[in-house]
Design an enzyme around this catalytic site. Structure first.
Site, PDB file in Angstrom:
ATOM      1  N   PRO A  72     -16.479 -40.559  27.112  1.00 35.67           N
ATOM      2  CA  PRO A  72     -16.093 -41.635  26.200  1.00 35.67           C
ATOM      3  C   PRO A  72     -16.866 -42.924  26.505  1.00 35.67           C
ATOM      4  CG  PRO A  72     -14.338 -41.176  27.781  1.00 35.67           C
ATOM      5  CD  PRO A  72     -15.383 -40.131  27.978  1.00 35.67           C
ATOM      6  N   GLU A  73     -17.347 -43.572  25.455  1.00 41.02           N
ATOM      7  CA  GLU A  73     -17.997 -44.874  25.611  1.00 41.02           C
ATOM      8  C   GLU A  73     -17.038 -45.961  25.152  1.00 41.02           C
ATOM      9  OE1 GLU A  73     -21.890 -45.761  25.460  1.00 41.02           O
ATOM     10  OE2 GLU A  73     -22.708 -43.743  25.289  1.00 41.02           O
TER      11      GLU A  73
END
Ligand SMILES: [Zn+2]
Length: 280
Positions: A2-3
């Protein structure tokens, strides 16, 4: 992995599920994630009211009554799932379960267990070892060319590597670093120190824009997901250069068959995607 936009989407989902609610029960189904959970984890959380759900870089900050904050990080594969109705059976990698006084269940699921949770006094959040050295927060009013330029001054590393350094910009990962450099027309190989003045203004705007677009896309995925799996925060947006080796970049007039299109190079062990024609 996840960013920042995914984490922001998770944050917004958790605001809806938790903010203003009392934690009626908390269960950790194992004693550790990436690190051991803090002592008396369930006991310290149960009964507290969630006052806020914030974010710093890729860290979620759940502010609780009584001056306590739960810090959570999704790691490589962590996800929160929210259930308002009937509960599906617990899964093997559902490690932490929160139930609110409204009957909402939030499960933290993390097969690879690179995620972590910690409890700290709210007054000490900024000094937490994981947060103390984080750089500029790229979403919000305070982020602009001048402050970015100041952080890049004197850095001889390529700008792409500098953007991945969490002490420069907090929470920016490989995908959005590539996309922002493309949008700003800056070569990923350019020395970070030379990104000053107008160039830094362009880059700061580009970072804000790519993150805002991704967060907006996450918002729509949130609406879709909530109805089906309850899962928050994983979505795919359309990229201009990321993972598009050999293809034409948007707006390029050149023929990728002649020029090779979007290039992929390795920088600090990560793939960088860029257009050598548009990025200088
Ligand atoms: Zn191009």
């Amino acid at each position: 992995m996840p960013e920042l936009p995914e984490v922001e989407t998770v944050r917004r989902g958790l605001v809806r599920a938790l903010e203003g609610r009392r934690l009626a029960s908390v269960e950790n189904r194992r004693a550790d994630l990436r690190f051991p959970l803090p002592p008396r984890f369930r006991k310290r959380l149960t009964g507290r009211t969630v006052e806020s759900v914030g974010r710093r870089g890729k860290f979620l900050l759940v502010g609780l009554s009584g001056g306590l904050t739960l810090i959570a990080h999704l790691g490589m594969s962590g996800r929160f799932r929210v259930f308002d109705g009937p509960l599906p059976p617990l899964e093997r990698h559902d490690h932490v379960v929160f139930v609110t006084d409204a009957g909402t269940t939030v499960r933290f699921h993390d097969p690879r267990r690179f995620g972590f949770m910690d409890l700290v006094d709210t007054a000490d959040v900024a000094g937490h070892p994981m947060l103390a050295r984080l750089g500029l927060e790229p979403v919000g009013e305070g982020f602009a060319g001048a402050v970015l330029a100041a952080r890049l001054k004197g850095r001889r590393a390529p700008i792409k590597a500098a953007l991945l350094d969490q002490s420069v910009v907090a929470g920016l990962g490989n995908i959005y670093a590539c996309e922002a450099l493309f949008r700003a027309g800056i070569s990923p190989k350019r020395a970070a120190a030379t990104v000053q003045g107008g160039r830094a203004d362009k880059l700061a705007s580009a970072i804000k824009d790519v993150l805002a677009a991704a967060i907006a896309a996450g918002g729509s995925s949130l609406r879709d997901h909530r109805q089906t799996t309850g899962e928050l925060g994983y979505f795919q947006t359309a990229f201009a250069v990321y993972d598009r080796e050999g293809l034409a970049c948007p707006g390029c007039t050149c023929d990728p068959a002649a020029t090779g299109g979007v290039r992929r190079i390795a920088q600090s062990g990560r793939s960088t995607f860029y257009c050598a024609r548009k990025q200088r």
